[in-house]
Scaffold this motif. Structure first.
Motif, short mmCIF file in Angstrom:
data_model
loop_
_atom_site.label_atom_id
_atom_site.label_comp_id
_atom_site.label_asym_id
_atom_site.label_seq_id
_atom_site.Cartn_x
_atom_site.Cartn_y
_atom_site.Cartn_z
N ASN A 1 0.84 -1.20 0.00
CA ASN A 1 0.00 0.00 0.00
C ASN A 1 0.87 1.25 0.00
N VAL A 2 0.79 2.04 -1.07
CA VAL A 2 1.63 3.25 -1.18
C VAL A 2 1.18 4.33 -0.21
N ASN A 3 -0.04 4.22 0.32
CA ASN A 3 -0.54 5.22 1.27
C ASN A 3 -0.65 4.68 2.69
N ALA A 4 0.07 3.60 2.98
CA ALA A 4 0.08 3.06 4.35
C ALA A 4 0.60 4.13 5.30
N SER A 5 0.08 4.16 6.51
CA SER A 5 0.51 5.18 7.48
C SER A 5 1.15 4.52 8.69
N ASP A 6 2.17 5.20 9.24
CA ASP A 6 2.80 4.72 10.46
C ASP A 6 2.11 5.35 11.66
N ILE A 7 2.68 5.24 12.86
CA ILE A 7 2.00 5.74 14.06
C ILE A 7 1.93 7.26 14.08
N GLU A 8 2.73 7.93 13.27
CA GLU A 8 2.68 9.39 13.18
C GLU A 8 1.94 9.84 11.93
N ASN A 9 1.26 8.88 11.30
CA ASN A 9 0.47 9.13 10.10
C ASN A 9 1.33 9.51 8.89
N ASN A 10 2.57 9.16 8.93
CA ASN A 10 3.45 9.39 7.78
C ASN A 10 3.27 8.27 6.77
N SER A 11 3.14 8.64 5.51
CA SER A 11 3.09 7.66 4.44
C SER A 11 4.51 7.39 3.97
N PRO A 12 4.73 6.36 3.13
CA PRO A 12 6.07 6.17 2.55
C PRO A 12 6.58 7.41 1.84
N LEU A 13 5.65 8.20 1.28
CA LEU A 13 6.06 9.43 0.60
C LEU A 13 6.60 10.46 1.59
N HIS A 14 5.99 10.54 2.78
CA HIS A 14 6.53 11.41 3.83
C HIS A 14 7.96 10.99 4.18
N VAL A 15 8.14 9.67 4.35
CA VAL A 15 9.45 9.15 4.72
C VAL A 15 10.47 9.46 3.62
N LEU B 1 0.43 13.57 11.47
CA LEU B 1 -0.17 14.08 12.71
C LEU B 1 0.24 15.52 13.02
N ASP B 2 1.35 15.96 12.44
CA ASP B 2 1.78 17.35 12.61
C ASP B 2 1.21 18.26 11.53
N HIS B 3 0.26 17.70 10.76
CA HIS B 3 -0.39 18.45 9.67
C HIS B 3 0.61 18.89 8.61
N LYS B 4 1.63 18.04 8.39
CA LYS B 4 2.63 18.33 7.37
C LYS B 4 2.42 17.39 6.19
N THR B 5 2.53 17.94 4.99
CA THR B 5 2.47 17.13 3.79
C THR B 5 3.89 16.77 3.37
N PRO B 6 4.05 15.77 2.50
CA PRO B 6 5.40 15.46 2.01
C PRO B 6 6.09 16.68 1.39
N MET B 7 5.30 17.53 0.72
CA MET B 7 5.89 18.73 0.11
C MET B 7 6.56 19.61 1.16
N GLN B 8 5.95 19.69 2.34
CA GLN B 8 6.47 20.56 3.40
C GLN B 8 7.66 19.94 4.14
N LEU B 9 7.86 18.64 3.99
CA LEU B 9 8.94 17.96 4.70
C LEU B 9 10.24 17.88 3.89
N MET B 10 10.17 18.17 2.61
CA MET B 10 11.35 18.03 1.75
C MET B 10 12.45 18.98 2.19
N ARG B 11 13.69 18.48 2.22
CA ARG B 11 14.84 19.25 2.67
C ARG B 11 15.75 19.59 1.50
N ASN B 12 16.23 20.81 1.49
CA ASN B 12 17.20 21.27 0.48
C ASN B 12 16.71 21.09 -0.95
N THR B 13 15.42 20.99 -1.11
CA THR B 13 14.86 20.91 -2.46
C THR B 13 13.38 21.26 -2.37
#
Length: 634
Positions: free
Chosen positions: A537-551, A578-590
């Motif tokens: 499942n590409v949208n599986a969530s961990d305990i912090e509601n992060n998907s593989p895309l977040h990771v 859970l921190d209301h962050k999308t993968p777009m907001q988590l990206m570093r140096n790009t």
């Protein structure tokens, strides 16, 4: 200024005047807060006790009225002790005056660490006799054992502290008490080679008991190679011929594998053979194996003096004899049996004989899985060794060492065994949930090792490897068998630490860290593709509601190919954790624009779901059930 750190550092370094400058003028409430806060897991009092600053301890206790039982983390000899009370720290470090100060002001002498170690046991460990004596005089219990069942007497015997052992025995310490694994103080003496203490224990009528592996103190001395203890024990009238023979043969095996002394091994094996035939009317014969062991290349134990002489001429046969002797006497469940099989395999690998190594390791792994509980660290170590070996064989070195061919069957056998271990682990944890964080770590570690095995198999199936070195392709049948196994693995739905699925692990750079040596780099596109192909499942969530895309977005640097794969396979670019962050907001140096065009992956459904969440519009019960999960993603 960070006053908490200042107070902590002053206490740690024994800067009493600096401590007073920061604390004397403060209100009792402020002072109480500053002296009880933890830095790096420890309080100022714990660090002062650990480092022997008696004036600081006196000040904290009498002026600051610090809690004498507040526990913390402290390091001794590179090992971190969790939940250590201040008195334990002082006792372990041998600071008698500090111990007296703490006890005088009410510290409890029998309070323990998280592993149930008392201050008395800590003092026994490093041989602080005066501390031991003082604690006993103040009603320390000499029989409180740690979580492994090891008492003060046992640890004093193991560490060779004769004076403390004698003191404890005079206090009538239980000389025959057993640990969780059934060993006694006599076993500890035998394993450490403390002959003088062993004789002292025997003078107090200590019994020659067997531990949970069936090991006597005599055999324990043979395994560890303490010839002085072995010679003393076999010379006693209480030692029967059979025990003497086993001890000498086991000692010979130890000389082969541990001491690398073939002549010494021959000497002990010859003495054992002499003992077997000493009484012609009662010859002690070795039990014959029902069939030869393929991993030992069909070697069979020598039965007579003449067969022993034949063995001498073949060093490799002697090494196999040592493995046979150890397996017969210790049994397959004993950790040393599989350990030395693996050790011998590693020696062959160092010589370039990988096939022999794999054969021996397979045999040891089968032995471990048959005799040890699921998720045992020793079994995990075997799986990791296979992963490291396969990686080494697949990688050419700068010295022009070519890659070595690896049998698909060998890799598949290891993968199957690892998957079976995972299944058993899931079943075991379902029956008895993990009691400590360490127990959970064992499960997560097996998952990470499995990810590396998958990456290696994906690499082996490619036509060329990372160094453009030709690899052998899997046959169509092999590939189907491989994917079938991965399908089964994915549908076990195993979750590692933080609730990470296999796809989370495939997309995380943290998965690269598995042991002392590098195996495979992660994130790994090939493994992610494989997992998705078989239904992950590409949208599986961990305990912090992060998907593989977040990771994947958190990787530094961000791997464009992984991000694009997940998005192309249906991952939600605007899903919130859970921190209301999308993968777009988590990206570093790009930015996302360096990866893809976000408009391509955000549709009207996504925008509508985001608006519902943003404006807290009630939706449960108002939209179809299958849409509730979709809305929750955003």
């Amino acid at each position: 200024m960070d006053f908490k750190s200042v107070v902590y550092n002053a206490a740690r370094d024994g800067k009493i005047q600096r401590l007073k400058i920061y604390l004397d003028h403060r209100s009792p409430e402020e002072r109480h807060k500053l002296v009880h806060v933890k830095t790096l897991g420890a309080t100022p009092l714990i660090m002062a006790c650990r480092n022997g600053h008696s004036d600081v301890v006196e000040y904290l206790v009498t002026v600051c009225k610090v809690d004498l039982e507040q526990v913390g983390s402290v390091t001794f000899d590179g090992e971190t002790i969790e939940g250590a009370p201040p008195l334990w720290c002082a006792a372990a470090a041998g600071h008698l005056e500090i111990g007296k100060c703490l006890v005088k002001h009410g510290a409890k002498v029998n309070n323990t660490t998280f592993t149930n170690s008392t201050p008395l046991r800590a003092a026994c460990f490093d041989g602080h006799f005066e501390v031991v004596k003082y604690l006993v005089e103040n009603k320390a219990d000499i029989e409180i054992a740690n979580r492994h069942g090891h008492t003060c007497l046992m640890i004093s015997c193991y560490k060779g502290h004769y004076k403390i052992v004698k003191f404890l025995l005079e206090l009538k310490a239980n000389v025959d008490r057993k640990s969780v694994k059934g060993n006694t103080a006599l076993h500890d003496c035998a394993e450490s080679g403390s002959l003088e203490i062993l004789e002292l224990l025997l003078s107090y009528k200590a019994k020659m008991a067997k531990d949970s592996y069936g090991m006597t103190p005599l055999l324990a001395a043979s395994v560890t190679g303490h010839t002085n203890v072995v010679e003393y024990l076999i010379s006693r009238t209480q030692c029967c011929r059979e025990e003497k023979v086993d001890a000498l043969e086991l000692l010979g095996a130890t000389y082969v594998d541990k001491k690398r002394d073939m002549l010494g091994a021959l000497q002990y094996w010859r003495r054992a053979m002499d003992e077997r035939y000493a009484d012609k009317s009662n010859i002690i014969r070795k039990p014959a194996l029902e069939s030869s062991i393929a991993a030992y290349e069909g070697a069979k134990e020598f039965q007579t003096h003449s067969e022993l002489l034949e063995v001498i001429s073949d060093p490799d046969n002697m090494r196999m004899q040592a493995l046979l002797v150890r397996e017969r006497i210790l049994g397959p469940a004993h950790p040393d049996t599989s350990y030395y099989i693996r050790y011998r395999g590693a020696v062959y690998a160092d010589m370039g004989n990988f096939e022999r190594c794999i054969t021996l390791w397979m045999y040891a792994l089968e032995m471990q899985q048959k005799n040890l509980e699921p998720l045992n660290p020793m079994t995990q170590s075997s799986f990791l060794s296979f992963a490291e070996l396969f990686s080494f064989m697949m990688t050419s070195s700068s010295r022009q060492r070519p890659t070595m061919p690896i049998s698909f069957l060998d890799m598949m056998v290891v993968l199957n065994k690892a998957t079976d271990e995972l299944k058993k682990g899931i079943q075991a944890l379902a029956k008895s949930p993990p009691k400590t964080e360490k127990d959970s770590t064992h499960f997560n570690r097996l998952l990470v090792i499995l990810m590396h095995l998958l990456a290696l198999m994906c690499r082996s199936s490619a036509q060329t490897g990372p160094d453009d070195v030709p690899k052998a392709r899997m046959s169509t049948e092999d590939e189907m068998e491989f994917k079938k196994r991965i399908y089964q693995l994915v549908h076990l739905n195993p979750c590692g630490s933080k609730g990470h699925s296999l796809l989370h692990l495939a997309c995380s750079a943290d998965t690269s860290s598995v042991g002392r040596y590098p195996v495979c780099p992660f994130p790994c596109l090939e493994v992610a593709e494989l997992l998705i192909e078989v239904g992950a499942n590409v949208n599986a969530s961990d305990i912090e509601n992060n998907s593989p895309l977040h990771v994947a977005a958190l990787n530094k640097p961000c791997k464009v190919d992984i991000m694009k794969l997940l998005l192309d396979k249906g991952a939600h670019l605007d899903a919130c954790n859970l921190d209301h962050k999308t993968p777009m907001q988590l990206m570093r140096n790009t930015t996302i624009y360096d990866v893809v065009s976000p408009l391509k992956y955000i549709n009207l459904q996504c925008m509508a779901a985001s608006a519902i969440i943003k404006h807290a519009i009630p939706y449960k019960g108002h939209v179809p059930k299958k849409l509730e999960t979709f809305v929750q993603l955003h």
